[in-house]
Design a protein around this motif. Structure first.
Motif, PDB file in Angstrom:
ATOM      1  N   VAL A  17      -1.811   3.360  -3.662  1.00  0.00           N
ATOM      2  CA  VAL A  17      -1.899   2.077  -2.950  1.00  0.00           C
ATOM      3  C   VAL A  17      -0.457   1.591  -2.831  1.00  0.00           C
ATOM      4  CG1 VAL A  17      -2.737  -0.294  -3.038  1.00  0.00           C
ATOM      5  CG2 VAL A  17      -4.193   1.575  -3.806  1.00  0.00           C
ATOM      6  N   VAL A  18      -0.002   1.407  -1.594  1.00  0.00           N
ATOM      7  CA  VAL A  18       1.428   1.194  -1.385  1.00  0.00           C
ATOM      8  C   VAL A  18       1.718  -0.150  -0.702  1.00  0.00           C
ATOM      9  CG1 VAL A  18       1.807   3.681  -1.156  1.00  0.00           C
ATOM     10  CG2 VAL A  18       1.452   2.324   0.908  1.00  0.00           C
ATOM     11  N   ILE A  19       2.920  -0.642  -0.968  1.00  0.00           N
ATOM     12  CA  ILE A  19       3.400  -1.843  -0.259  1.00  0.00           C
ATOM     13  C   ILE A  19       4.911  -1.720  -0.069  1.00  0.00           C
ATOM     14  CG2 ILE A  19       3.639  -3.211  -2.416  1.00  0.00           C
ATOM     15  CD1 ILE A  19       2.769  -5.661  -0.558  1.00  0.00           C
ATOM     16  N   SER A  20       5.388  -2.204   1.054  1.00  0.00           N
ATOM     17  CA  SER A  20       6.823  -2.137   1.332  1.00  0.00           C
ATOM     18  C   SER A  20       7.557  -3.227   0.563  1.00  0.00           C
ATOM     19  CB  SER A  20       7.042  -2.332   2.832  1.00  0.00           C
ATOM     20  OG  SER A  20       8.341  -2.815   3.052  1.00  0.00           O
ATOM     21  N   TYR A  42       9.659  -5.456   3.645  1.00  0.00           N
ATOM     22  CA  TYR A  42       9.036  -6.313   4.657  1.00  0.00           C
ATOM     23  C   TYR A  42       8.421  -7.539   4.007  1.00  0.00           C
ATOM     24  CZ  TYR A  42       9.790  -2.801   8.210  1.00  0.00           C
ATOM     25  OH  TYR A  42      10.386  -1.948   9.093  1.00  0.00           O
ATOM     26  N   LYS A  43       8.369  -8.621   4.766  1.00  0.00           N
ATOM     27  CA  LYS A  43       7.860  -9.872   4.206  1.00  0.00           C
ATOM     28  C   LYS A  43       6.380 -10.006   4.522  1.00  0.00           C
ATOM     29  CE  LYS A  43      12.359 -11.971   4.255  1.00  0.00           C
ATOM     30  NZ  LYS A  43      13.127 -13.180   4.204  1.00  0.00           N
ATOM     31  N   ARG A  44       5.604  -9.045   4.025  1.00  0.00           N
ATOM     32  CA  ARG A  44       4.172  -9.035   4.349  1.00  0.00           C
ATOM     33  C   ARG A  44       3.395  -8.528   3.166  1.00  0.00           C
ATOM     34  NH1 ARG A  44       2.317  -5.521   9.232  1.00  0.00           N
ATOM     35  NH2 ARG A  44       0.253  -6.407   9.117  1.00  0.00           N
ATOM     36  N   LEU A  45       2.363  -9.290   2.774  1.00  0.00           N
ATOM     37  CA  LEU A  45       1.515  -8.835   1.676  1.00  0.00           C
ATOM     38  C   LEU A  45       0.388  -7.993   2.261  1.00  0.00           C
ATOM     39  CD1 LEU A  45       1.199 -11.932  -0.655  1.00  0.00           C
ATOM     40  CD2 LEU A  45       1.993  -9.681  -1.344  1.00  0.00           C
ATOM     41  N   ALA A  46       0.616  -6.710   2.420  1.00  0.00           N
ATOM     42  CA  ALA A  46      -0.437  -5.835   2.949  1.00  0.00           C
ATOM     43  C   ALA A  46      -0.383  -4.541   2.138  1.00  0.00           C
ATOM     44  CB  ALA A  46      -0.199  -5.560   4.423  1.00  0.00           C
ATOM     45  N   ARG A  77      -9.268   2.986  -2.741  1.00  0.00           N
ATOM     46  CA  ARG A  77      -9.891   2.007  -1.819  1.00  0.00           C
ATOM     47  C   ARG A  77     -10.273   0.735  -2.581  1.00  0.00           C
ATOM     48  NH1 ARG A  77      -8.677   3.647   2.839  1.00  0.00           N
ATOM     49  NH2 ARG A  77      -8.933   5.840   3.237  1.00  0.00           N
ATOM     50  N   LEU A  78     -10.795   0.913  -3.800  1.00  0.00           N
ATOM     51  CA  LEU A  78     -11.171  -0.274  -4.582  1.00  0.00           C
ATOM     52  C   LEU A  78      -9.926  -1.118  -4.882  1.00  0.00           C
ATOM     53  CD1 LEU A  78     -13.281  -1.888  -6.393  1.00  0.00           C
ATOM     54  CD2 LEU A  78     -12.206  -0.648  -8.283  1.00  0.00           C
ATOM     55  N   ILE A  79      -8.871  -0.446  -5.347  1.00  0.00           N
ATOM     56  CA  ILE A  79      -7.671  -1.188  -5.747  1.00  0.00           C
ATOM     57  C   ILE A  79      -7.053  -1.899  -4.534  1.00  0.00           C
ATOM     58  CG2 ILE A  79      -5.328  -0.926  -6.699  1.00  0.00           C
ATOM     59  CD1 ILE A  79      -7.659  -0.694  -8.751  1.00  0.00           C
ATOM     60  N   ALA A  80      -6.989  -1.208  -3.402  1.00  0.00           N
ATOM     61  CA  ALA A  80      -6.431  -1.845  -2.201  1.00  0.00           C
ATOM     62  C   ALA A  80      -7.313  -3.016  -1.776  1.00  0.00           C
ATOM     63  CB  ALA A  80      -6.311  -0.828  -1.074  1.00  0.00           C
ATOM     64  N   HIS A  81      -8.628  -2.822  -1.903  1.00  0.00           N
ATOM     65  CA  HIS A  81      -9.556  -3.880  -1.494  1.00  0.00           C
ATOM     66  C   HIS A  81      -9.337  -5.152  -2.323  1.00  0.00           C
ATOM     67  CE1 HIS A  81     -13.245  -5.895  -0.372  1.00  0.00           C
ATOM     68  NE2 HIS A  81     -13.538  -6.007  -1.669  1.00  0.00           N
ATOM     69  N   ILE A  82      -9.231  -4.984  -3.638  1.00  0.00           N
ATOM     70  CA  ILE A  82      -9.077  -6.211  -4.441  1.00  0.00           C
ATOM     71  C   ILE A  82      -7.678  -6.815  -4.251  1.00  0.00           C
ATOM     72  CG2 ILE A  82     -10.914  -5.627  -6.094  1.00  0.00           C
ATOM     73  CD1 ILE A  82      -8.810  -4.935  -8.153  1.00  0.00           C
ATOM     74  N   LEU A  83      -6.678  -5.950  -4.052  1.00  0.00           N
ATOM     75  CA  LEU A  83      -5.317  -6.486  -3.860  1.00  0.00           C
ATOM     76  C   LEU A  83      -5.171  -7.238  -2.534  1.00  0.00           C
ATOM     77  CD1 LEU A  83      -3.073  -3.602  -5.233  1.00  0.00           C
ATOM     78  CD2 LEU A  83      -3.106  -5.962  -6.053  1.00  0.00           C
ATOM     79  N   ALA A 132      -8.617  -8.865 -14.396  1.00  0.00           N
ATOM     80  CA  ALA A 132      -9.068 -10.241 -14.181  1.00  0.00           C
ATOM     81  C   ALA A 132      -9.433 -10.448 -12.713  1.00  0.00           C
ATOM     82  CB  ALA A 132      -7.977 -11.213 -14.599  1.00  0.00           C
ATOM     83  N   LEU A 133      -8.655  -9.833 -11.835  1.00  0.00           N
ATOM     84  CA  LEU A 133      -8.930  -9.966 -10.403  1.00  0.00           C
ATOM     85  C   LEU A 133     -10.271  -9.329 -10.050  1.00  0.00           C
ATOM     86  CD1 LEU A 133      -7.983 -10.659  -7.486  1.00  0.00           C
ATOM     87  CD2 LEU A 133      -6.833  -8.442  -7.438  1.00  0.00           C
ATOM     88  N   SER A 134     -10.531  -8.152 -10.621  1.00  0.00           N
ATOM     89  CA  SER A 134     -11.803  -7.479 -10.311  1.00  0.00           C
ATOM     90  C   SER A 134     -12.978  -8.329 -10.794  1.00  0.00           C
ATOM     91  CB  SER A 134     -11.846  -6.070 -10.924  1.00  0.00           C
ATOM     92  OG  SER A 134     -11.880  -6.152 -12.327  1.00  0.00           O
ATOM     93  N   ALA A 135     -12.792  -8.989 -11.946  1.00  0.00           N
ATOM     94  CA  ALA A 135     -13.862  -9.857 -12.461  1.00  0.00           C
ATOM     95  C   ALA A 135     -14.087 -11.026 -11.504  1.00  0.00           C
ATOM     96  CB  ALA A 135     -13.502 -10.356 -13.855  1.00  0.00           C
ATOM     97  N   GLU A 136     -13.000 -11.598 -11.029  1.00  0.00           N
ATOM     98  CA  GLU A 136     -13.069 -12.733 -10.089  1.00  0.00           C
ATOM     99  C   GLU A 136     -13.861 -12.341  -8.839  1.00  0.00           C
ATOM    100  OE1 GLU A 136     -11.145 -15.731 -10.294  1.00  0.00           O
ATOM    101  OE2 GLU A 136     -11.372 -16.481  -8.241  1.00  0.00           O
TER     102      GLU A 136
END
Ligand SMILES: C[S@@+](CC[C@H](N)C(=O)[O-])C[C@H]1O[C@@H](n2cnc3c(N)ncnc32)[C@H](O)[C@@H]1O
Length: 544
Positions: A396-399, A402-406, A436-442, A475-479
């Motif tokens: 699961v990657v992010i740049s 870049y100024k984007r949370l994706a 896919r799960l990790i990207a989905h919650i992030l 904690a995020l997954s629980a949320e």
């Protein structure tokens, strides 16, 4: 100011128009700031000083200082016309050499230090071969200097504001300055972290383009020291005339927050995730040699040379520019990955991939020239930020550029794991479902809001590993009602993670050698305990 002369540039000379100084001073009046003395340390033509003189009848003395004699002569003429009570004093002097203690000692409290310090950076002054800088000798030894100014390049205004803060260490008073918003924030963070008591802090965003023709994020920064109360919050107003703050920045739980209100809502997501550790991509510092583009049946390097080498050490790669904008761009580049872990002996390449070795030998000069000390006394053609995680089939990657949370999912390409360059951050994953799960919650709203409460988008590189690692995925997954799925993967990855060498911490220095048995055990036990706790409601068994 469209066309700056060299001198205006050198002295960071942007004279403030009087309609802006009047508005700024009326903000101080509304805040009930009633100074007994006013000091404008780089007053120029003096419009702040004159607006203050008009607004603060309470002030017994008003002092303006500048290095530009012509400005001060003009100012003296204007002062002579209005200063019936003879309260205003003008001093010709250099900020960096003046005896400020002598001036300050004579000022009655509360003191207002107001104005608009020079808008120029040390790097620009270097280009101009200017001497309008603090003396290096006493500069470097200043406590807090590094924290405030960072490394080689810094804003002169930042240095001056730090001085203003020092002047008010033991004096009651307010600092009210036009400056870059990032400078204001750095000073606040420095003061909050060092428990310098601030009783009031406000930031009023100003339109620097309109007033100065400059495209920077600027503000009117107001901060009162030793005022009794001690607050770690600063209200941010969108304009000088807004009656209501738009949001609050602050310092809580060891974090500088860009939005305290958002953080309060999601602070339960802050924590260490022992199962998922953010990594940055591979560092090689020699893109021209190590990164190749496909070119019909061959590859082409950064020197434009056509290359034929074995596939063994070649991996498809992604850079920030391949993932930061919209869809991921696959297959554009390949990286020669010379090691599987930091410090691995590279001699084996000679035997297993002789063409690759010959190619590297032919470019030994470029590779040996790599400036960073991390490459010294290392196997030939060493790289950093490499470990088992670099070769995970899913990521699961992010740049980081870049100024984007994706957060994006990437899998194998041409049957090989994709490696990242060191401008990309990622979480290694071991199956598509996990990624896919990790990207989905992030990518969920709570995660985005949490990150947005600690990210300062105006920063050059706002997304960092320091920021990413603040979020506890468990904690995020629980949320999000996905804790069972999360635990299933966290449990499976446990042994893989514990075997890994450390990531690119401290520029790879931490990766010197694989963890020793003791270290390994300590991490394993800690993770095991965490998992035991996490798995309890699901009746998982943690095998010791
Ligand atoms: C951004 S202008 C602001 C002037 C004025 N405060 C205003 O708000 O209009 C910066 C001022 O800093 C002065 N300055 C630059 N370097 C200085 C130094 N070393 N000592 C004193 N003044 C300096 C310049 O002459 C210039 O007037």
């Amino acid at each position: 100011m469209s066309q700056k002369t060299k001198e205006q540039w050198e002295y960071g000379d942007f004279q403030t128009p009087s309609d802006l100084t009047k508005q700024a001073i009326s903000v101080l009046v509304k805040l009930r700031i009633q100074p007994c003395s006013v000091l404008e340390p780089t007053c120029g033509k003096g419009s702040f000083l004159l607006s203050a003189a008009q607004a603060f009848s309470s002030a017994h003395e008003l002092i303006g200082v500048d290095i530009n004699e012509q400005y001060l002569n003009d100012l003296k003429t204007r002062v002579a016309e209005i200063d019936k009570k003879k309260r205003i004093y003008i001093i010709l002097g250099d900020f960096f050499t003046l005896d400020w203690q002598e001036i300050l000692a004579a000022l009655p409290e509360p003191i207002l230090i107001v104005g608009n310090p020079p808008w120029v950076t040390s790097a620009e002054l270097g280009l101009l071969k200017s001497k309008n800088l603090p003396q290096k000798s006493n500069f470097h030894v200043r406590r807090g200097y590094d924290a405030i100014t960072g490394k080689s390049n810094f804003d002169i205004s930042e240095w001056m504001l730090l001085k203003h803060f020092e002047w008010l260490r033991e004096r009651r008073g307010t600092i009210a300055m036009l400056c870059k918003t990032a400078v204001a924030r750095k000073l606040l963070a420095h003061s909050w972290k060092n428990d310098i008591p601030i009783s009031l802090a406000h930031i009023y965003i100003i339109d620097a383009q309109k007033y100065f023709g400059a495209s920077v994020d600027a503000c009117f920064f107001v901060v009162t020291l030793l005022g009794g109360a001690d607050s770690k919050n600063c209200s941010v107003y969108k304009t000088l005339t807004d009656g209501q703050a738009s949001y609050t920045i602050g310092y809580h739980d060891g974090l500088v927050l860009s939005n305290v209100e958002k953080y309060e809502k999601y602070k339960h997501l802050k924590g260490i995730d022992y199962s998922y550790k953010w990594r940055s991509g591979i560092k090689h510092d020699c893109a021209k040699v190590m990164e190749l583009e496909p070119d019909s049946q061959q590859y082409r390097n950064g020197f434009g040379e056509r290359i034929t080498i074995e596939n063994d050490y070649l991996y498809p790669m992604l850079k920030s520019s391949d993932i930061g904008n919209g869809d991921v761009r696959f297959g554009r580049k390949y990286m020669i990955v010379t090691q599987r872990f930091v410090g691995e002996d590279t001699n084996i390449i000679k035997r297993t991939a002789p063409k690759t070795w010959l190619y590297l030998e032919n470019h030994d000069e470029a590779l040996s020239k790599r400036a960073s000390a991390i490459y010294r006394n290392r196997p030939k053609f060493s790289i950093f930020g490499v470990g088992r995680y670099s070769f995970s089939p899913w990521k699961v990657v992010i740049s980081g550029f870049y100024k984007r949370l994706a957060f994006k999912v990437v899998g194998l390409y041409e049957g090989k794991p994709i490696v990242m360059d060191d401008t990309v951050y990622f979480l290694p994953c071991w199956s598509e479902a996990e990624a896919r799960l990790i990207a989905h919650i992030l990518n969920s709203q709570p995660a985005i809001d949490f990150f947005e409460s600690i990210i300062f988008w105006a920063d050059k590189r706002p997304i960092t590993i320091e920021i990413l690692k603040q979020l506890d995925l468990r904690a995020l997954s629980a949320e999000l009602g996905r804790k069972t799925d999360y635990l299933r993967f966290a449990w499976q990855r446990h042994d893989r993670e514990s075997e890994e060498t450390e990531g690119q911490l401290s520029l790879g220095i931490a990766e010197k050698k694989p963890l020793n048995i003791k270290g390994k055990q300590r991490i394993t036990n800690r993770s095991r305990r965490t998992l035991q706790k996490a798995a309890a409601p699901l009746n998982f068994h943690v095998i010791s």
